[in-house]
Write a protein that holds these residues in place. Structure first.
Motif: not given
Length: 118
Positions: A18-20, A84-90
């Motif tokens: 969430l901070q990302a 959607d554009f956020i790569d969750m793992r990264k």
């Protein structure tokens, strides 16, 4: 800078994801069936969120209000839509690296302070 307990919570939960999302617009659904859309300005280690340019929709969806800012307590959150554009793992890995850096900086300050006390 986050305190020790707050930093530990961020490391061990998905709060770091969430901070990302800080700096991006998204939707936060609340436990009372309301929703908030806006730009996430800050997320602390306890999942409290500060948002700007907010559109607040009540449970029925018919009543919509606009606010310049809003603070949402973490315990009131049901879901946060991750864009959607956020790569969750990264994103998680990058946030964990940031937390680790603050831990090292804090440890360095404690060592320096302890050596000057003696």
């Amino acid at each position: 800078m986050a305190g020790g307990r707050e930093r530990a919570v961020s490391e061990r939960t998905l709060v770091c994801l969430l901070q990302a999302v800080q700096g991006h617009s998204t939707t936060v659904e609340l436990r009372n069936e309301s929703s908030v859309e806006g730009l996430i300005e800050n997320v602390d280690g306890f999942m409290n969120i500060s948002m700007t340019d907010v559109k607040f929709s009540k449970q029925n969806g018919r009543e919509v209000m606009h606010f310049p800012t809003m603070f949402i307590q973490g315990r009131q959150i049901r879901y946060v839509h991750i864009p959607d554009f956020i790569d969750m793992r990264k994103a998680i890995e990058e946030q964990l690296k940031k937390i680790e850096k603050t831990r090292k900086v804090g440890a360095g300050r404690r060592k320096k302070r302890d050596s000057t006390i003696k």
